[in-house]
Structures are given as structure tokens and as C-alpha cells.
Enzyme design. Structure first.
Site, PDB file in Angstrom:
ATOM      1  N   GLY A 284       7.590 -24.739  54.153  1.00  0.00           N
ATOM      2  CA  GLY A 284       9.018 -24.419  54.258  1.00  0.00           C
ATOM      3  C   GLY A 284       9.578 -23.734  53.027  1.00  0.00           C
ATOM      4  O   GLY A 284      10.788 -23.626  52.868  1.00  0.00           O
ATOM      5  N   ALA A 285       8.714 -23.264  52.146  1.00  0.00           N
ATOM      6  CA  ALA A 285       9.202 -22.620  50.923  1.00  0.00           C
ATOM      7  C   ALA A 285       9.249 -21.107  51.081  1.00  0.00           C
ATOM      8  O   ALA A 285       9.576 -20.385  50.144  1.00  0.00           O
ATOM      9  CB  ALA A 285       8.300 -23.001  49.745  1.00  0.00           C
TER      10      ALA A 285
ATOM     11  N   SER B 165       2.478 -20.886  57.690  1.00  0.00           N
ATOM     12  CA  SER B 165       2.102 -20.755  59.105  1.00  0.00           C
ATOM     13  C   SER B 165       1.173 -19.565  59.343  1.00  0.00           C
ATOM     14  O   SER B 165       0.230 -19.672  60.118  1.00  0.00           O
ATOM     15  CB  SER B 165       3.316 -20.715  60.039  1.00  0.00           C
ATOM     16  OG  SER B 165       4.371 -20.035  59.466  1.00  0.00           O
TER      17      SER B 165
ATOM     18  N   ASP C 270       3.459 -11.198  57.121  1.00  0.00           N
ATOM     19  CA  ASP C 270       2.861 -12.427  56.605  1.00  0.00           C
ATOM     20  C   ASP C 270       1.379 -12.525  56.959  1.00  0.00           C
ATOM     21  O   ASP C 270       0.533 -12.818  56.108  1.00  0.00           O
ATOM     22  CB  ASP C 270       3.591 -13.656  57.162  1.00  0.00           C
ATOM     23  CG  ASP C 270       5.077 -13.612  56.867  1.00  0.00           C
ATOM     24  OD1 ASP C 270       5.481 -12.797  56.015  1.00  0.00           O
ATOM     25  OD2 ASP C 270       5.827 -14.384  57.484  1.00  0.00           O
TER      26      ASP C 270
HETATM   27  C1  GLA Z   1       9.479 -13.832  57.641  1.00  0.00           C
HETATM   28  C2  GLA Z   1       8.723 -13.088  58.766  1.00  0.00           C
HETATM   29  C3  GLA Z   1       8.200 -11.733  58.279  1.00  0.00           C
HETATM   30  C4  GLA Z   1       9.302 -10.916  57.614  1.00  0.00           C
HETATM   31  C5  GLA Z   1      10.079 -11.769  56.593  1.00  0.00           C
HETATM   32  C6  GLA Z   1      11.266 -11.058  56.064  1.00  0.00           C
HETATM   33  O1  GLA Z   1       8.593 -14.175  56.615  1.00  0.00           O
HETATM   34  O2  GLA Z   1       7.648 -13.866  59.230  1.00  0.00           O
HETATM   35  O3  GLA Z   1       7.619 -11.030  59.354  1.00  0.00           O
HETATM   36  O4  GLA Z   1      10.157 -10.353  58.567  1.00  0.00           O
HETATM   37  O5  GLA Z   1      10.515 -13.004  57.139  1.00  0.00           O
HETATM   38  O6  GLA Z   1      10.892  -9.974  55.309  1.00  0.00           O
END
Ligand code: GLA
Length: 392
Positions: free
Chosen positions: A125-126, A131, A175
Site C-alpha cells: 500500500g505504499a 501487486s 508497473d
Molecule cells: C498506478 C497504476 C499505473 C500508473 C500509476 C500512475 O501505479 O497501476 O499503471 O497509472 O498508478 O502513474
């Protein structure tokens, strides 16, 4: 060491040794926030915090997984129609289902059955994408254990589809991409439309990365995230009238948006102009990093925060407090909130000689204001999802 601990637990639970182990990192993002789903650029990096899992194929027809950190267990058949209950197990189930969909050959996928014990050190959650790390761990491991020959790009898309279809977050590609493709000592410049990418060296001797986790977790994070996506889509549909060839906000420059400002409701104008500016800033950040010009780099980082705060409106009081304090600290090049927003971390870039006093002073002033200490997370740039070793 994490892997030894996992292997002991594996042996206790499944009465045998695991076959193979894999690790998948969290990520930071230097700049390029909320640009991925607008098909723009992002500049993330993998970090040296991982989720690690030990695996072995079984012949009982079940996927059996134990989370060492939560002390929770789940089992399901790959053909089950209903996902298991616990949140972390939905990621595992979702990845397995997306692999089934991608391979599209039940003769291959109905046989997928394995045991796994996993755990890690990515703070939850940081905003460090634990995930995505979890999704990549399982997609990478299943692909390797069953020799499915899926490419890394396939695995990245499988992780993203898991978020969309099993978790309800309409995330972009950043991500999963950063976690899968990260390289030690480098940040990754990714074009989220073509998925072309390149690595840029990040000189840790000249600039240090300090993360402060506010520990604020707003429940609206995922609903507001999805709303931002819709707002961007709505803006594209309005501006398409004037620029028929556009298909995402990526295609618009600031000048083009300014030209048709009056056709957009104020809130959509703010969203669009933020995205166009952030994309342009990211390209300037790459130049500044290439020239070791950390002053310019830092200014752009601070502008990114202001855009997220006032135009994209995904920050929160605690993040703003830390970003302001960092910006005013002599020796800090720049700071901003990181990730989806509404809580989580700030990322700060500081001169190595002030790192210690910076960390101490900002923690104290946060404590004086909010009565809690932020977690100061020490990270280095780590490597992408990988296999650890052949077990004896
Ligand atoms: C979350 C989403 C990413 C991106 C960021 C914002 O981490 O999983 O895909 O959109 O927010 O940049």
C-alpha cells in the site's frame, strides 16, 4: 535469507523440496505519472525489494499457495470458475486465468498444478507496486515451469489484464513493465504506446533516492483512479472533433489543448493539460539526467508534483506537506508524490552529503505536524523479475 526461510516452510507444508525459485521486484517512478494509460511516456525503475516464491509442480491437480507473510493458504483448480476469497489469492487466480486465455489450448493449460510458498519485503500500500510484483512472480514462474514460451511482453500484459479483470483497477502498463524489465543501476524509459523502451543510467553516487511513506491509504484511490481514466477518455472524445486523428491524450501538445480550451469543461482542461505537460517534462528529465544536470532535473520533478496536486488532483495533504518540505530543503533537488496518489509515498532526490540530515529533519517535521512518523524507505535500483536458482 528469504529464500531459505521459504524453502523450510515449503518443506513443512508440502513434505518435499521446491524445484525452482523466482523473484519479482517493486518499482519506483522517476517521472511520468498517470501518463501510461494515456499512451505517453513513463520513467520507472525496479527496486531492490522483492516478492520471492518457491515452486514445484504437483500431481494432485491443484494450485496450492501459501503466503508466508499473511500466514494464509489457498487452493484451487485452474478450471475453477470462481476466484478464491483472499485478495492476494485473486491475483494468483487471475494470472492463471489470463494464462489460460492467452494460451487458448486446454490440452496444455488444464494440467497446470503446482505448490508455492511466497513472501517478500515490498511495503504494501505504499505505491511501490507490490501487486505487479506478485502478478509477475506467478506469470513468470508458470511460464517457466510449464515451458509455455510466452514472451516477457505477454507476461506483462497478463499482469495488467489481471488487474483489470480480477481486481477492478483499470491500470496502465507501467508497473508490470518496470517490475518485469527493470535493470540494476538504470531507469527505464518506456513509450506506453509502442512499448519501445531504453535504459538510462542513474548515478546513485551523485543523487540519492529517498522515499517517505505517509502510511495514508485512502479508500478512494482505486475509484478515483478509474474516474481519471474516464475523464481522459472523455477529453479525447471532445477534442477528436478538432483533431480527428488523435486516439489518446498522448497525441496532443499543450498548444493544441490551449487552442480548444473553451470547448473543454474546466476539470477536463486541467486533466489534459497536466498529461501534455507531464509527457513534455519527462523528455526534458531524460535530457537533464543525460547531462547530469540535477538542478534542472529537480525543478521538473517539483513541477510534476504541482501538476498532480492542482491539475490532476490526485495528491493529499500529507503528500503535499512532504513535497513542500523537501522542495524547501537545501540539498534536495526535487520531490513529488509517486504512483496513483491519494496516499502512499513521496520520492525525493537529494545530494548524498545531506541524505541523513534530510531524512531526519523531514521525518521530525512530519511527526510534529501529524503525530506519526512516516516510514523512510531506503531503496536502490534493482533487477527485473528473474529465476533465482535450480534447487538441489
Ligand atoms: C498506478 C497504476 C499505473 C500508473 C500509476 C500512475 O501505479 O497501476 O499503471 O497509472 O498508478 O502513474
Amino acid at each position: 535469507m528469504m529464500i531459505d526461510k521459504l524453502n523450510i516452510i515449503f518443506n513443512e507444508r508440502f513434505s518435499c523440496n521446491p524445484e525452482d525459485s523466482y523473484s519479482s521486484p517493486g518499482r519506483i517512478n522517476i517521472i511520468g505519472e498517470h501518463t501510461d494509460y494515456n499512451l505517453g511516456f513513463v520513467l520507472p525503475a525496479a527496486i531492490d525489494r522483492y516478492i520471492t516464491g518457491s515452486f514445484k509442480k504437483n500431481n494432485v491437480g491443484l494450485i496450492r499457495v501459501f503466503s508466508a507473510d499473511f500466514n494464509e493458504y489457498c487452493e484451487f483448480k485452474i478450471t475453477d470458475r470462481v476466484a478464491p476469497e483472499m485478495l492476494w489469492s485473486k491475483f494468483v487466480y487471475g494470472v492463471a486465468q489470463e494464462i489460460v486465455k492467452k494460451i487458448a489450448d486446454p490440452r496444455i493449460t488444464t494440467g497446470i498444478a503446482f505448490d508455492c510458498v511466497f513472501g517478500g519485503d515490498i511495503p504494501l500500500g505504499a505505491g511501490l507496486s507490490s501487486s505487479a510484483a506478485l502478478e509477475n512472480l506467478f506469470s513468470f514462474a508458470i511460464n517457466d515451469l510449464y515451458r509455455l514460451n510466452l514472451s516477457k511482453e505477454d507476461l506483462i500484459l497478463i499482469g495488467q489484464a489481471t488487474e483489470h479483470n480480477y481486481i477492478g483497477v483499470n491500470c496502465g502498463i507501467m508497473d508490470q513493465f518496470a517490475s518485469m524489465m527493470g535493470r540494476e543501476g538504470s531507469v527505464l524509459k518506456l513509450d506506453c504506446r509502442s512499448l519501445d523502451f531504453s535504459y538510462l543510467l542513474f548515478d546513485n553516487d551523485k543523487v540519492r533516492i529517498v522515499l517517505f511513506d505517509t502510511k495514508v491509504k485512502h479508500s478512494l484511490a482505486s475509484s478515483e483512479y478509474n474516474i481519471r481514466r474516464l475523464e481522459c477518455e472523455k477529453s479525447v472524445s471532445i477534442l477528436k472533433e478538432f483533431f480527428p486523428v488523435i486516439s489518446s491524450l498522448r497525441d496532443l501538445s499543450m498548444d493544441q489543448i490551449e487552442q480548444y480550451k473553451d470547448s473543454l469543461p474546466d476539470i477536463l482542461y486541467r486533466r489534459c493539460s497536466y498529461v501534455a505537460e507531464e509527457n513534455a517534462r519527462l523528455l526534458m528529465v531524460c535530457d537533464a539526467l543525460g547531462n547530469s544536470d540535477y538542478i534542472t532535473f529537480g525543478k521538473l520533478i517539483c513541477q510534476s508534483h504541482k501538476g498532480l496536486r492542482y491539475k490532476y488532483q490526485v495528491s493529499c495533504e500529507e503528500l503535499d506537506f512532504l513535497a513542500d518540505a523537501a522542495e524547501n530543503f537545501d540539498g534536495c533537488y526535487g520531490a513529488r508524490m509517486m504512483g496513483g496518489g491519494f496516499g502512499g509515498c513521496t520520492i525525493c532526490f537529494v545530494r548524498p552529503d545531506v541524505e541523513e540530515v534530510f531524512t531526519k529533519e523531514l521525518s521530525e517535521s512530519f511527526y510534529n505536524k501529524y503525530g506519526t512518523l512516516p516510514d523512510c524507505i531506503d531503496v536502490n535500483i534493482g533487477k527485473g523479475t528473474h529465476k533465482i536458482s535450480q534447487q538441489p
